[in-house]
Design an enzyme around this catalytic site. Sequence first.
Site, mmCIF file in Angstrom:
data_model
loop_
_atom_site.group_PDB
_atom_site.id
_atom_site.type_symbol
_atom_site.label_atom_id
_atom_site.label_comp_id
_atom_site.label_asym_id
_atom_site.label_seq_id
_atom_site.Cartn_x
_atom_site.Cartn_y
_atom_site.Cartn_z
ATOM 1 N N ARG A 163 -3.977 -10.435 4.363
ATOM 2 C CA ARG A 163 -4.375 -10.319 2.959
ATOM 3 C C ARG A 163 -3.177 -9.773 2.175
ATOM 4 O O ARG A 163 -2.826 -8.610 2.351
ATOM 5 C CB ARG A 163 -5.577 -9.377 2.847
ATOM 6 C CG ARG A 163 -6.132 -9.218 1.451
ATOM 7 C CD ARG A 163 -7.283 -8.217 1.426
ATOM 8 N NE ARG A 163 -7.862 -8.088 0.109
ATOM 9 C CZ ARG A 163 -7.363 -7.309 -0.858
ATOM 10 N NH1 ARG A 163 -6.290 -6.596 -0.647
ATOM 11 N NH2 ARG A 163 -7.949 -7.262 -2.037
ATOM 12 N N LYS B 227 0.813 -1.222 0.000
ATOM 13 C CA LYS B 227 0.000 0.000 0.000
ATOM 14 C C LYS B 227 0.843 1.267 0.000
ATOM 15 O O LYS B 227 2.028 1.249 0.345
ATOM 16 C CB LYS B 227 -1.004 -0.030 1.155
ATOM 17 C CG LYS B 227 -2.157 -0.991 0.814
ATOM 18 C CD LYS B 227 -3.291 -0.980 1.789
ATOM 19 C CE LYS B 227 -4.369 -1.959 1.285
ATOM 20 N NZ LYS B 227 -5.456 -2.120 2.261
HETATM 21 C C1 PT1 Z 1 -8.054 -4.464 2.872
HETATM 22 C C2 PT1 Z 1 -8.307 -4.361 1.469
HETATM 23 C C3 PT1 Z 1 -9.418 -5.079 0.956
HETATM 24 N N1 PT1 Z 1 -7.555 -3.608 0.632
HETATM 25 C C4 PT1 Z 1 -9.888 -5.906 3.082
HETATM 26 N N2 PT1 Z 1 -10.176 -5.851 1.772
HETATM 27 C C5 PT1 Z 1 -7.883 -3.523 -0.658
HETATM 28 N N3 PT1 Z 1 -10.660 -6.663 3.904
HETATM 29 C C6 PT1 Z 1 -8.988 -4.233 -1.162
HETATM 30 C C7 PT1 Z 1 -3.027 2.408 -1.074
HETATM 31 O O1 PT1 Z 1 -3.045 3.274 -0.198
HETATM 32 O O2 PT1 Z 1 -7.058 -3.828 3.449
HETATM 33 N N4 PT1 Z 1 -8.839 -5.232 3.642
HETATM 34 N N5 PT1 Z 1 -9.723 -5.004 -0.356
HETATM 35 C C8 PT1 Z 1 -7.059 -2.659 -1.567
HETATM 36 N N6 PT1 Z 1 -7.260 -1.299 -1.229
HETATM 37 C C9 PT1 Z 1 -6.249 -0.359 -1.234
HETATM 38 C C10 PT1 Z 1 -6.321 0.722 -0.376
HETATM 39 C C11 PT1 Z 1 -5.149 -0.541 -2.035
HETATM 40 C C12 PT1 Z 1 -5.276 1.632 -0.323
HETATM 41 C C13 PT1 Z 1 -4.104 0.366 -2.016
HETATM 42 C C14 PT1 Z 1 -4.166 1.462 -1.139
HETATM 43 O O3 PT1 Z 1 -2.107 2.246 -1.880
#
Ligand code: PT1
Length: 265
Positions: free
Chosen positions: A241, A207
């Site tokens: 995850r 992230k």
């Molecule tokens: C997570 C999650 C998800 N993250 C769950 N499901 C993502 N339960 C998708 C960035 O800042 O943490 N928990 N499903 C992906 N989402 C992101 C959010 C991807 C922020 C990247 C960022 O780069």
Amino acid sequence: MVMGILNVTPDSFSDGGCFYEAEQAIARGEQLVAEGAEFIDIGGESTRPGAVPVGEAEELRRVIPVVRALAAKTRAVISVDTRKAGVARAALDAGASVINDIEANRTDPELWKAVAATGAGYVLMHMQGSPQTMQANPCYDDVVQEVGSFFEERLRRLEDHGVHREQVLLDPGIGFGKTLDHNLALLRGLKVLSTVGRPMLLGVSRKSFIGRLFDAEPDQRGGASLACALWAAESGVTVFRVHDVAMTVQALRMREILNNQTNTR
Ligand code: PT1
């Protein structure tokens, strides 16, 4: 336990959409299981900051064939990352047994009804705002306390809709309406959140808060992602995850060996 990320999206932030086609997605899912993933989290709508929403028909088209095939071909628990009740229902029908709901701050209880009716697992994730707007101006007095209160409030609301605490995993939603400092506070506060009393799931893999700290592109964030997983394990997180399944499984296993004073599996 490790939950392997399987994006079935053309705009996925770190897979570059190379597993867009169902067949490639299924092969990738089987590979995640071979690497040691006990969960596969299948998602047809990107929810990273600024991602464009996807219609229900398109999400169903992307996700359901992959769910059906992997439920039949693997012994992994199939989780579906969706905000839509219709997709959740179809996915549970096709062999998924967990709904990963990043929009647990929802007002429409339809998705919860599908979870209640099937007794499926449910990931309750905290998000401030929506993926389109969440990074504009995230704001908290005490982020750890507020996420904890959100969990308590939602657990009660879920119970009102027939989803029992025993079905629920908690996720602080790293990167979902949080600044770098908020994300670090949540990681430091995981032990506090564990007192809510349900198992915790964490998604930190690659992230952007890691990119901020180390000025690194997504594929150069593996070391910090792994360090966060080990840190979180120390704080009681039990489901991770991640993109890099084999590495994470190995790191967590090594930690366990050291903790158990044993050198065997
Ligand atoms: C997570 C999650 C998800 N993250 C769950 N499901 C993502 N339960 C998708 C960035 O800042 O943490 N928990 N499903 C992906 N989402 C992101 C959010 C991807 C922020 C990247 C960022 O780069």
